[in-house]
Design a protein around this motif. Structure first.
Motif, short mmCIF file in Angstrom:
data_model
loop_
_atom_site.label_atom_id
_atom_site.label_comp_id
_atom_site.label_asym_id
_atom_site.label_seq_id
_atom_site.Cartn_x
_atom_site.Cartn_y
_atom_site.Cartn_z
N LEU A 329 94.88 34.35 -9.26
CA LEU A 329 94.70 35.29 -8.92
C LEU A 329 94.81 36.51 -9.66
N ASP A 332 91.44 37.57 -11.16
CA ASP A 332 90.37 37.95 -10.37
C ASP A 332 90.93 39.46 -9.64
N ASP A 334 89.11 41.97 -8.84
CA ASP A 334 88.17 42.38 -7.77
C ASP A 334 88.47 41.68 -6.50
N TYR A 335 88.77 40.41 -6.26
CA TYR A 335 89.21 39.72 -5.11
C TYR A 335 90.50 40.40 -4.73
N SER A 338 89.51 43.52 -3.01
CA SER A 338 88.84 43.28 -1.75
C SER A 338 89.62 42.98 -0.85
N VAL A 339 90.94 42.21 -0.86
CA VAL A 339 91.81 41.89 0.22
C VAL A 339 92.45 43.22 0.64
#
Length: 366
Positions: A329, A332, A334-335, A338-339
């Motif tokens: 995690l 990333d 960006d992820y 986004s969450v």
């Protein structure tokens, strides 16, 4: 003392606690029967990295509630960082670290809503009408506020710290949460929230005459294990006596190697007379399928060295999948964002709808 103040004072006495335990057991049973009836609100302040005390104390239970089918709302309380400190530190980094810990531990953004205070304006706007429903005396009687006053003797308390219980009420009520997982020491906070919900209905009325704007939330009392820090004192990030979830296996081993035990080589589980040894046995037990007593019997005359080896191996094996997921995690961002954006979007939808109800009830919908 008013009746309301009396309720705050007595919310943790023996009779009140017994009622809370009984009600909590009823809720737990009802969750098994129909989890769709419940919405849970819980969360943390992003003041540092999560450790084993957080995981075994609350985070593990949140994952279980989520997986039982309860709609779970998890707050990253970034505004509450400034209640008792002059600066915020690397706040964005800590928010993302907290989010990473949540996801690595099993909070599923497809099942749970993860959001931040600062990105939900309508939640914070509820503070204004809510503050009209409490007295200064009641706020001073809140255990968290009283403890802060005692800890900062000679230093002025901020208005935000004084109104901390009201902000917590807004956290719970904005999303219409009807269950809040708490320890018994947090029952006064929930009682204040229940009073605010009740007083709003009596003073300002309703948008829908058939239903109060805010329900009175119940406590889901958690059996939080009492964990000491590795030095035998209260577990605290500032004391460096914790095992953080993000630590490597080697870092964990080094911390445990320095853990306090005692001079008796024969290992027994005796929390009252041997609290440091019992604490290490509890940590190993929580990370394995064995009881503290069983582990003590197996170690026998192995002494503190063997005990620490058992604790290290148990914890590192238990935490390995979580740490692997956390490492993924972290690569990333960006992820992660986004969450957070998705959770904040959902929280804003609900907060705006609740604020619209509040304005209608107060005849401010113009």
């Amino acid at each position: 003392m008013t009746n309301a103040e009396d309720l705050l004072e007595t919310s943790t006495n023996e009779a009140s606690l017994a009622r809370s335990i009984e009600r909590s057991a009823q809720i737990d049973k009802a969750i098994d029967e129909d989890p769709s009836r419940f919405r849970v609100l819980t969360g943390d302040r992003p003041t540092g990295h999560l450790h084993l005390g957080h995981y075994f104390g609350t985070l593990q239970n949140r994952v279980k509630l989520q997986n039982r089918g309860v709609e779970t709302w998890v707050l990253i309380a970034d505004y509450q960082v400034i209640t008792d400190r002059d600066g915020v530190g690397p706040l964005k980094e800590r928010v993302l670290s907290l989010l990473t810990d949540y996801l690595a531990a099993g909070i599923d953004p497809a099942k749970s809503v993860i959001f931040t205070h600062s990105q939900v304006p309508a939640l914070n706007q509820l503070l204004l009408p809510f503050l009209s429903l409490v007295t200064e005396s009641e706020l001073h009687r809140n255990p968290t506020v009283k403890a802060e006053l005692e800890a900062t003797e000679g230093r002025a308390m901020s208005g935000l710290m004084l109104t901390y219980p009201v902000h917590q009420a807004a956290d719970i009520l904005f999303c219409k949460a009807n269950v809040v997982p708490v320890g018994k020491d947090q029952l006064p906070h929930l009682e204040q929230t229940r009073q605010i919900a009740n007083r709003f209905d009596k003073r300002y009325g309703r948008a829908d005459k058939e239903h109060a704007v805010f329900a009175r939330p119940d406590a889901l009392l958690s059996n939080v294990p009492l964990l000491l820090g590795l030095d035998g004192t209260k577990m605290s990030k500032s004391r460096g006596n914790t095992i953080e979830l993000r630590m490597s296996a080697d870092e964990t081993a080094k911390r445990i190697k320095k853990a306090k035990t005692d001079a008796d080589r024969h290992i027994t589980y005796d929390p009252q007379n041997r609290p440091e040894v019992a604490n290490l046995l509890t940590l190993a037990s929580l990370a394995s399928d064995q009881s503290p007593e069983e582990l003590a019997d197996q170690i026998g005359d192995g002494g503190g060295g063997t005990l620490k080896k058992v604790v290290t191996e148990s914890l590192n094996e238990f935490l390995a999948p979580m740490r692997a997921r956390r490492a993924e995690l972290e690569q990333d961002p960006d992820y992660l964002l986004s969450v957070l954006h998705k959770g904040n979007e959902r929280a804003n939808e609900v907060a705006n709808a609740t604020l619209a109800e509040v304005k209608a009830a107060m005849q401010m919908d113009y």
